[in-house]
Design an enzyme around this catalytic site. Sequence first.
Site, PDB file in Angstrom:
ATOM      1  N   HIS A 105      20.783  19.487  52.460  1.00 48.65           N
ATOM      2  CA  HIS A 105      21.940  20.544  53.080  1.00 48.65           C
ATOM      3  C   HIS A 105      20.065  21.099  53.979  1.00 48.65           C
ATOM      4  O   HIS A 105      20.768  21.409  55.324  1.00 48.65           O
ATOM      5  CB  HIS A 105      22.555  21.004  52.786  1.00 48.65           C
ATOM      6  CG  HIS A 105      23.297  20.469  51.772  1.00 48.65           C
ATOM      7  ND1 HIS A 105      23.318  20.318  50.599  1.00 48.65           N
ATOM      8  CD2 HIS A 105      24.045  19.149  52.186  1.00 48.65           C
ATOM      9  CE1 HIS A 105      24.205  19.736  50.575  1.00 48.65           C
ATOM     10  NE2 HIS A 105      24.853  19.141  50.963  1.00 48.65           N
ATOM     11  N   GLN A 119      38.561  12.074  52.704  1.00 46.01           N
ATOM     12  CA  GLN A 119      37.616  11.543  52.295  1.00 46.01           C
ATOM     13  C   GLN A 119      37.777  10.247  51.176  1.00 46.01           C
ATOM     14  O   GLN A 119      37.390   9.408  50.767  1.00 46.01           O
ATOM     15  CB  GLN A 119      36.248  11.407  53.049  1.00 46.01           C
ATOM     16  CG  GLN A 119      35.816  12.295  52.527  1.00 46.01           C
ATOM     17  CD  GLN A 119      34.130  13.229  52.894  1.00 46.01           C
ATOM     18  OE1 GLN A 119      34.654  13.887  53.947  1.00 46.01           O
ATOM     19  NE2 GLN A 119      33.433  12.826  52.211  1.00 46.01           N
ATOM     20  N   GLY A 160      22.574  13.997  57.744  1.00 49.45           N
ATOM     21  CA  GLY A 160      21.742  12.982  57.128  1.00 49.45           C
ATOM     22  C   GLY A 160      20.972  11.655  56.912  1.00 49.45           C
ATOM     23  O   GLY A 160      22.614  10.581  57.182  1.00 49.45           O
ATOM     24  N   LYS A 161      20.179  11.333  57.372  1.00 52.00           N
ATOM     25  CA  LYS A 161      20.374   9.785  57.310  1.00 52.00           C
ATOM     26  C   LYS A 161      20.310   8.976  55.571  1.00 52.00           C
ATOM     27  O   LYS A 161      20.554   7.738  55.351  1.00 52.00           O
ATOM     28  CB  LYS A 161      18.843   8.672  57.550  1.00 52.00           C
ATOM     29  CG  LYS A 161      18.563   9.629  59.374  1.00 52.00           C
ATOM     30  CD  LYS A 161      17.675   8.731  60.090  1.00 52.00           C
ATOM     31  CE  LYS A 161      16.872   8.911  61.218  1.00 52.00           C
ATOM     32  NZ  LYS A 161      15.591   9.381  61.840  1.00 52.00           N
ATOM     33  N   ASP A 175      23.196   8.620  53.732  1.00 53.04           N
ATOM     34  CA  ASP A 175      24.156   8.639  54.508  1.00 53.04           C
ATOM     35  C   ASP A 175      24.365   7.536  55.733  1.00 53.04           C
ATOM     36  O   ASP A 175      24.649   7.990  56.982  1.00 53.04           O
ATOM     37  CB  ASP A 175      25.400   9.255  54.319  1.00 53.04           C
ATOM     38  CG  ASP A 175      25.658  10.835  53.512  1.00 53.04           C
ATOM     39  OD1 ASP A 175      25.727   9.963  51.780  1.00 53.04           O
ATOM     40  OD2 ASP A 175      25.244  11.697  52.839  1.00 53.04           O
ATOM     41  N   ARG A 198      26.865  15.465  44.553  1.00 55.20           N
ATOM     42  CA  ARG A 198      26.801  15.038  43.062  1.00 55.20           C
ATOM     43  C   ARG A 198      25.431  14.216  41.710  1.00 55.20           C
ATOM     44  O   ARG A 198      26.265  13.709  40.338  1.00 55.20           O
ATOM     45  CB  ARG A 198      27.397  13.743  43.335  1.00 55.20           C
ATOM     46  CG  ARG A 198      28.997  13.682  43.838  1.00 55.20           C
ATOM     47  CD  ARG A 198      29.204  12.736  44.557  1.00 55.20           C
ATOM     48  NE  ARG A 198      31.073  12.481  44.810  1.00 55.20           N
ATOM     49  CZ  ARG A 198      30.855  12.095  46.002  1.00 55.20           C
ATOM     50  NH1 ARG A 198      30.305  11.825  47.103  1.00 55.20           N
ATOM     51  NH2 ARG A 198      32.218  11.847  46.189  1.00 55.20           N
TER      52      ARG A 198
HETATM   53  P1  AMP Z   1      27.588  16.336  51.685  1.00 56.09           P
HETATM   54  O1  AMP Z   1      27.511  17.659  51.715  1.00 56.09           O
HETATM   55  O2  AMP Z   1      27.230  15.498  50.810  1.00 56.09           O
HETATM   56  O3  AMP Z   1      28.891  16.017  52.466  1.00 56.09           O
HETATM   57  O4  AMP Z   1      26.659  16.194  53.018  1.00 56.09           O
HETATM   58  C1  AMP Z   1      26.498  17.085  54.375  1.00 56.09           C
HETATM   59  C2  AMP Z   1      25.049  16.157  54.703  1.00 56.09           C
HETATM   60  O5  AMP Z   1      23.720  16.417  54.074  1.00 56.09           O
HETATM   61  C3  AMP Z   1      25.346  14.896  55.511  1.00 56.09           C
HETATM   62  O6  AMP Z   1      24.916  14.915  56.982  1.00 56.09           O
HETATM   63  C4  AMP Z   1      24.845  14.256  54.304  1.00 56.09           C
HETATM   64  O7  AMP Z   1      24.259  12.938  54.814  1.00 56.09           O
HETATM   65  C5  AMP Z   1      23.263  14.766  54.254  1.00 56.09           C
HETATM   66  N1  AMP Z   1      22.465  15.280  52.914  1.00 56.09           N
HETATM   67  C6  AMP Z   1      22.821  15.234  51.652  1.00 56.09           C
HETATM   68  N2  AMP Z   1      21.660  15.039  50.878  1.00 56.09           N
HETATM   69  C7  AMP Z   1      20.732  15.200  52.024  1.00 56.09           C
HETATM   70  C8  AMP Z   1      19.342  14.402  51.771  1.00 56.09           C
HETATM   71  N3  AMP Z   1      18.908  14.262  50.425  1.00 56.09           N
HETATM   72  N4  AMP Z   1      18.894  14.328  52.542  1.00 56.09           N
HETATM   73  C9  AMP Z   1      19.032  14.611  54.084  1.00 56.09           C
HETATM   74  N5  AMP Z   1      20.254  14.910  54.023  1.00 56.09           N
HETATM   75  C10 AMP Z   1      21.108  14.777  53.307  1.00 56.09           C
END
Ligand code: AMP
Length: 316
Positions: free
Chosen positions: A42, A66, A184-185, A187, A224
């Site tokens: 993040h 979601q 983030g790529k 996802d 997670r």
């Molecule tokens: P989340 O909190 O899991 O919904 O993620 C929020 C944002 O952080 C999303 O755009 C994800 O793709 C990005 N993100 C999560 N983990 C990573 C990572 N390891 N590397 C790059 N971006 C990430």
Amino acid sequence: MAAKDPVIITEKGEMRNWSRKIRSQGKTVGLVPTMGYLHQGHLSLIQEAHKHSQLIVVSIYVNPGQFSPSEDLSTYPSDFHGDILKLKSVLGGVDAVFCPKNLYDYSNNSKQKNKNENENCASDGGGWVVSCVEEKGSGHETWVRIERLEKGLCGKSRPVFFRGVATIVTKLFNIVEPDVAVFGKKDYQQWRIIQRMVRDLDFAIEIVGSEVIRDSDGLALSSRNVHLSPEEREKALSISRSLVSAKSAAEEGQVKCGELKDLAVKTITQAGGRIDYAEIVEQESLEAVEEIKSPVVFCIAAWFGKQHQSMGGNGI
Ligand code: AMP
């Protein structure tokens, strides 16, 4: 450099006013949407956002839209105070944190009405898909769908997922009104879906994709991961291992996607993972490819214990 204290905003009206004030001063606003329990992945998005905008808003909101009722909404990890400390430590800092309580709570009247209406919802199939928003009887019934892109890969086993993501991102865009938003790529499908939505619906927002951040052992960082036991974590490394092997095989001339997928599936199942999907797809359309002729992306998701690990973005 002294740590910057971000403004904490919980109300959407206040968020919009903050952003409009900044933009009326001729400054640009970058948004990094998250569900909290922050890690270096993040924080890397925030650093990327600094390259594209002057002020940065990080949203922290675990989006019930979601999650299907059978998924892990209630056990999704959170640590608000830890998150704020991490945000203060980022180079360049963060200007505002938007952490609304409930973005689907519109009025008390609609709540009861919709609770009754939802008794007729089928879990899927009949045109209705049900997330934790409908289950809780919110008055919300408008959803953004990216018709084709949302159906494959992660969308196959999680039919409400991308509908929920696209809708909450739209809501955040309408509330924060950013100039730029960073995703983030890791996802990969999500990033491509948001890009498509922004193009198709004419949002005046630049979407930036940011590279995957991994732990030193190769596991992609994810909130997670905290649910993985040490053994499951070890097994989950098979995903990054299989992607690295597939990339090397492709670089050495293997262009047949069937062969590359078999190799990866074998590595992961031998490690004890249960494959959700392993697909080599074209980078923008996400259409499955049989033979590599132009840049593709290998997207994999598998279960280790109760935990679902997905990984896209290892372009080959
Ligand atoms: P989340 O909190 O899991 O919904 O993620 C929020 C944002 O952080 C999303 O755009 C994800 O793709 C990005 N993100 C999560 N983990 C990573 C990572 N390891 N590397 C790059 N971006 C990430």
